[in-house]
Design an enzyme around this catalytic site. Structure first.
Site, mmCIF file in Angstrom:
data_model
loop_
_atom_site.group_PDB
_atom_site.id
_atom_site.type_symbol
_atom_site.label_atom_id
_atom_site.label_comp_id
_atom_site.label_asym_id
_atom_site.label_seq_id
_atom_site.Cartn_x
_atom_site.Cartn_y
_atom_site.Cartn_z
ATOM 1 C CG HIS A 1 -6.473 -1.252 -8.996
ATOM 2 N ND1 HIS A 1 -7.387 -1.749 -9.902
ATOM 3 C CD2 HIS A 1 -6.869 -1.701 -7.774
ATOM 4 C CE1 HIS A 1 -8.295 -2.454 -9.262
ATOM 5 N NE2 HIS A 1 -8.005 -2.457 -7.974
ATOM 6 C CG ASP B 1 -11.173 -5.260 -8.374
ATOM 7 O OD1 ASP B 1 -11.393 -5.748 -7.253
ATOM 8 O OD2 ASP B 1 -10.744 -4.110 -8.515
#
Length: 458
Positions: free
Chosen positions: A275, A326
């Site tokens: 991220h 994810d």
């Protein structure tokens, strides 16, 4: 289990994207799952498997496979403002009922869908370790072995990243009851790693790394020990995903997450920072120059309302990135790439952001960068080249969005127009695991998944 060790064949592509660039009339000879030779500008021969367009397989740098089972179940607004933190509470409740068989079934569906989308290797950021009561299994890698079995069921390449998770907040605060299935101490985690390495021994080209979950979940001392346990393997960590995380880190240490990590760990090419959404310009440049990879997951980051990564500054400083799925709310490699570019367009109010110079193809630049960065993050060699794993994708040249496309035009049209519907074949170590867009074991995998979900969400 899909046998990937004995593939002996030759595949001919009318056009193929090699590690050196696009080429025409390409014969790829495969032996023992690896690319033995590549010959260009030659016609197909009698027994060649013939396809129109060939691409290298993509690495999925960040997956929580079990979350595939809750896809779509967190889209109901609560009484207040919904955020990552309210989503996390829903995830905690879902995870409470998963057993090894259920995890294997859910992960197998996720991995089959990844292969259908063009992902040929997954970085499984795996933090589910204990039984529903929070008690260690007799085999500390019981749930990791379910992940390994799912990889064998589907044929996907596996970089397994067991997660160290010991605390609920910065500074070593005690874990919450909802985190009881995740937690370890350092000695127990070392035993887990030994059991995982033994469990992956029979899986072709499996890689084992480690994943300190986040700066919330590890102390500085624990992070130092974990780097030693990793050896030369990959190290992945969630970092700077949410503004609250940044604020809490500053309150604890006086530094922002990326800033703190750069000062307290040896960040190099082994690392993947997942991220890294919220960084200052100085942090962004420092991370880009470290040699680490950023793991970007645009679909999940949009789904959770995380924010947009500072891609322009990062790329200008030479930063490397890979893409991941994810939360697996939607598994689609082309959509991850498209959303990455479109998010940057909305942020900059401009077009063709993820490319460096006039005249360059945005799709080609993004795809090439993600192949390189993703392979680095997962500890393997990426791209179609002699000696590399024969991990390949074929596109259907008759797809309406690919008509009369050549070279980089193919990539732009694939990523921005056709999407995953153009993928007709996927090979993993030379074994075809996706035909006509469908995983070869899709029906059996889907049936097992349905049975598992009936028990989990009833």
């Amino acid at each position: 289990m899909i046998d990937q060790n004995n593939a002996e064949k030759t595949v001919h592509f009318g056009q193929a994207l090699l590690a050196t660039g696009w080429a025409e009339k390409v014969r790829v000879a495969i032996s023992g799952g690896l690319i033995a030779t590549i010959t260009v500008d030659v016609e197909a021969q009698g027994n060649d498997d013939r396809h129109a367009i060939g691409l290298p397989g993509m690495s999925n740098v960040h997956s929580h496979a079990f979350q595939r089972g809750m896809a779509g179940l967190a889209e109901v607004r609560g009484p207040g403002s919904d955020s990552f933190w309210t989503w996390r509470d829903i995830m905690y409740r879902f995870v409470d009922r998963i057993d090894p068989d259920g995890l294997r079934a859910i992960a197998a569906l996720a991995y089959a869908e990844m292969l259908e989308a063009g992902f040929t290797r997954v970085g499984e950021f795996h933090y589910l370790h204990r039984d529903p009561a929070g008690v260690a299994y007799a085999n500390p890698a019981e749930l990791s072995h379910a992940i390994i079995a799912a990889a064998a069921d589907t044929g996907i390449g596996l970089t397994h990243l067991p997660v160290f998770y010991a605390h609920s907040g910065f500074g070593g605060t005690a874990p919450r009851h909802a985190q009881r299935r995740f937690v370890h101490d350092l000695d127990g985690f070392a035993r887990l790693l030994d059991a995982v390495r033994a469990g992956t021994a029979a899986l072709p080209d499996a890689i084992v790394g480690i994943a300190p979950h986040s700066l919330r979940a590890v102390t500085a001392d624990e992070l130092g020990h974990l780097q030693t346990l990793a050896g030369t393997g990959p190290i992945h960590i969630h970092l700077a995903e949410q503004l609250k995380e940044v604020e809490d880190c500053v309150a604890w240490s006086g530094q922002r997450p990326v800033e703190w990590l750069m000062d307290h760990a040896n960040i190099d090419a082994r690392w993947c920072l997942v991220h890294a959404t919220h960084m200052t310009g100085e942090e962004t440049v420092a991370l880009a120059q470290s040699g680490a990879v950023v793991g970007l997951c645009p679909i999940t980051e949009a789904n959770l309302g995380d924010g947009l990564f500072p891609a322009v500054t990062y790329q200008a400083a030479g930063g490397r990135f890979g893409i991941g799925t994810d939360s697996n709310v939607l598994i689609d490699m082309s959509e991850e790439m498209r959303l990455l570019e479109y998010g940057q367009r909305l942020l900059a109010r401009a077009r063709n952001i993820m490319t460096a110079a006039p005249g360059q193809s945005t799709g080609q630049e993004m795809f090439d960068a993600a192949v390189r960065g993703g392979a680095q993050a997962l500890g393997v060699a990426g791209g179609l080249a002699v000696g590399h794993a024969a991990d390949m994708i074929s596109l259907d040249s008759s797809h309406v969005s690919l008509v009369e496309r050549k070279g980089a035009q193919i990539m732009d049209s694939f990523l921005f127009a056709a999407g995953r519907s153009a993928i007709d074949g996927v090979w993993r170590r030379g074994t075809m695991v996706v035909r006509s867009g469908k995983h070869v074991a899709r029906d059996a995998i889907s049936d097992r998944y349905r049975r598992a979900l009936q028990l989990l969400v009833a």
